[in-house]
Write a protein that holds these residues in place. Structure first.
Motif, PDB file in Angstrom:
ATOM      1  N   UNK A 127       0.817  -1.212   0.000  1.00 52.70           N
ATOM      2  CA  UNK A 127       0.000   0.000   0.000  1.00 52.70           C
ATOM      3  C   UNK A 127       0.848   1.257   0.000  1.00 52.70           C
ATOM      4  N   UNK A 128       1.967   1.233   0.704  1.00 58.07           N
ATOM      5  CA  UNK A 128       2.816   2.413   0.779  1.00 58.07           C
ATOM      6  C   UNK A 128       4.263   1.962   0.683  1.00 58.07           C
ATOM      7  N   UNK A 129       4.990   2.563  -0.233  1.00 57.59           N
ATOM      8  CA  UNK A 129       6.365   2.153  -0.477  1.00 57.59           C
ATOM      9  C   UNK A 129       7.203   3.385  -0.823  1.00 57.59           C
ATOM     10  N   UNK A 130       8.369   3.498  -0.227  1.00 56.93           N
ATOM     11  CA  UNK A 130       9.291   4.582  -0.578  1.00 56.93           C
ATOM     12  C   UNK A 130       9.886   4.258  -1.938  1.00 56.93           C
ATOM     13  N   UNK A 131       9.787   5.198  -2.874  1.00 55.23           N
ATOM     14  CA  UNK A 131      10.302   4.939  -4.214  1.00 55.23           C
ATOM     15  C   UNK A 131      11.557   5.730  -4.521  1.00 55.23           C
ATOM     16  N   UNK A 132      11.526   7.026  -4.325  1.00 61.04           N
ATOM     17  CA  UNK A 132      12.664   7.856  -4.689  1.00 61.04           C
ATOM     18  C   UNK A 132      12.527   9.228  -4.052  1.00 61.04           C
ATOM     19  N   UNK A 133      13.547  10.022  -4.205  1.00 63.35           N
ATOM     20  CA  UNK A 133      13.525  11.410  -3.750  1.00 63.35           C
ATOM     21  C   UNK A 133      13.656  12.282  -4.981  1.00 63.35           C
ATOM     22  N   UNK A 134      12.937  13.392  -5.000  1.00 67.94           N
ATOM     23  CA  UNK A 134      13.008  14.340  -6.096  1.00 67.94           C
ATOM     24  C   UNK A 134      13.065  15.737  -5.497  1.00 67.94           C
ATOM     25  N   UNK A 135      13.234  16.740  -6.314  1.00 68.03           N
ATOM     26  CA  UNK A 135      13.348  18.124  -5.828  1.00 68.03           C
ATOM     27  C   UNK A 135      12.302  19.009  -6.475  1.00 68.03           C
ATOM     28  N   UNK A 136      11.976  20.083  -5.803  1.00 66.64           N
ATOM     29  CA  UNK A 136      11.090  21.092  -6.364  1.00 66.64           C
ATOM     30  C   UNK A 136      11.968  22.115  -7.071  1.00 66.64           C
ATOM     31  N   UNK A 137      11.654  22.374  -8.344  1.00 74.59           N
ATOM     32  CA  UNK A 137      12.421  23.329  -9.141  1.00 74.59           C
ATOM     33  C   UNK A 137      12.055  24.769  -8.825  1.00 74.59           C
ATOM     34  N   UNK A 138      12.721  25.693  -9.486  1.00 69.68           N
ATOM     35  CA  UNK A 138      12.515  27.125  -9.267  1.00 69.68           C
ATOM     36  C   UNK A 138      11.068  27.554  -9.407  1.00 69.68           C
ATOM     37  N   UNK A 139      10.354  26.972 -10.337  1.00 74.53           N
ATOM     38  CA  UNK A 139       8.970  27.357 -10.592  1.00 74.53           C
ATOM     39  C   UNK A 139       7.972  26.482  -9.833  1.00 74.53           C
ATOM     40  N   UNK A 140       8.445  25.732  -8.833  1.00 73.11           N
ATOM     41  CA  UNK A 140       7.568  24.872  -8.054  1.00 73.11           C
ATOM     42  C   UNK A 140       7.241  23.556  -8.723  1.00 73.11           C
ATOM     43  N   UNK A 141       7.955  23.226  -9.777  1.00 72.46           N
ATOM     44  CA  UNK A 141       7.689  21.989 -10.498  1.00 72.46           C
ATOM     45  C   UNK A 141       8.387  20.809  -9.835  1.00 72.46           C
ATOM     46  N   UNK A 142       7.716  19.675  -9.844  1.00 78.62           N
ATOM     47  CA  UNK A 142       8.270  18.438  -9.298  1.00 78.62           C
ATOM     48  C   UNK A 142       8.453  17.460 -10.457  1.00 78.62           C
ATOM     49  N   UNK A 143       9.616  16.843 -10.532  1.00 83.27           N
ATOM     50  CA  UNK A 143       9.886  15.872 -11.589  1.00 83.27           C
ATOM     51  C   UNK A 143       9.545  14.476 -11.091  1.00 83.27           C
ATOM     52  N   UNK A 144       8.714  13.774 -11.840  1.00 80.81           N
ATOM     53  CA  UNK A 144       8.411  12.380 -11.552  1.00 80.81           C
ATOM     54  C   UNK A 144       9.363  11.554 -12.414  1.00 80.81           C
ATOM     55  N   UNK A 145      10.212  10.719 -11.796  1.00 81.47           N
ATOM     56  CA  UNK A 145      11.186   9.950 -12.570  1.00 81.47           C
ATOM     57  C   UNK A 145      10.538   9.151 -13.705  1.00 81.47           C
ATOM     58  N   UNK A 146      11.263   9.049 -14.804  1.00 79.77           N
ATOM     59  CA  UNK A 146      10.771   8.433 -16.035  1.00 79.77           C
ATOM     60  C   UNK A 146      10.199   7.036 -15.809  1.00 79.77           C
ATOM     61  N   UNK A 147      10.895   6.190 -15.051  1.00 79.51           N
ATOM     62  CA  UNK A 147      10.427   4.818 -14.867  1.00 79.51           C
ATOM     63  C   UNK A 147       9.038   4.776 -14.238  1.00 79.51           C
ATOM     64  N   UNK A 148       8.732   5.712 -13.346  1.00 75.96           N
ATOM     65  CA  UNK A 148       7.419   5.725 -12.702  1.00 75.96           C
ATOM     66  C   UNK A 148       6.364   6.311 -13.630  1.00 75.96           C
ATOM     67  N   UNK A 149       6.742   7.333 -14.413  1.00 72.16           N
ATOM     68  CA  UNK A 149       5.801   7.890 -15.401  1.00 72.16           C
ATOM     69  C   UNK A 149       5.421   6.811 -16.411  1.00 72.16           C
ATOM     70  N   UNK A 150       6.408   6.083 -16.885  1.00 70.15           N
ATOM     71  CA  UNK A 150       6.136   5.034 -17.875  1.00 70.15           C
ATOM     72  C   UNK A 150       5.283   3.927 -17.265  1.00 70.15           C
ATOM     73  N   UNK A 151       5.631   3.508 -16.050  1.00 67.93           N
ATOM     74  CA  UNK A 151       4.897   2.438 -15.385  1.00 67.93           C
ATOM     75  C   UNK A 151       3.431   2.801 -15.166  1.00 67.93           C
ATOM     76  N   UNK A 152       3.158   4.065 -14.883  1.00 62.17           N
ATOM     77  CA  UNK A 152       1.785   4.513 -14.624  1.00 62.17           C
ATOM     78  C   UNK A 152       1.100   5.069 -15.874  1.00 62.17           C
TER      79      UNK A 152
END
Length: 115
Positions: A7-32
């Protein structure tokens, strides 16, 4: 025998960019199956955020969580009370035993300065 889904799993860490954008890693975007412009639902849970693709998946998750909590007679306050310990476990897994938010911030800061 049915497979048990975490139900809940730690996947990765990402950062918030200058404009408040969050990057979702490619492998997770593709998987979903998330493409550019895919709608994400943002849910606040205590002092954390949960990002969910599409309203339909979000509603299904809420329903499943609600059913599980109700079936097990677990009140919302009990769930929220588990968050600090869960956060500690994630920090320890990511930054080592005895890590705290302060030590993690220091480590991230030293990595940024080293670049």
């Amino acid at each position: 025998m049915a497979s048990q889904q975490t139900l809940l799993e730690y996947l990765t860490t990402t950062k918030i960019g200058e404009k408040g954008q969050v990057t979702v890693p490619k492998q997770f975007r593709e998987n979903l199956g998330l493409g550019t412009g895919a709608p994400l639902v943002v849910l606040r849970l205590g002092d954390g955020l949960i990002l969910m693709p599409q309203q339909e998946r979000f509603e299904r998750l809420c329903s499943e969580i609600s059913s599980a909590l109700t079936a097990n007679r677990i009140p919302p306050k009990a769930v929220l009370a588990t968050l600090p310990k869960a956060r500690e476990r994630i920090f320890e897994r990511r930054y080592g035993p005895g890590a705290t938010e302060g030590t993690a911030s220091q480590r991230r800061g030293s990595r940024s300065r080293a670049k």
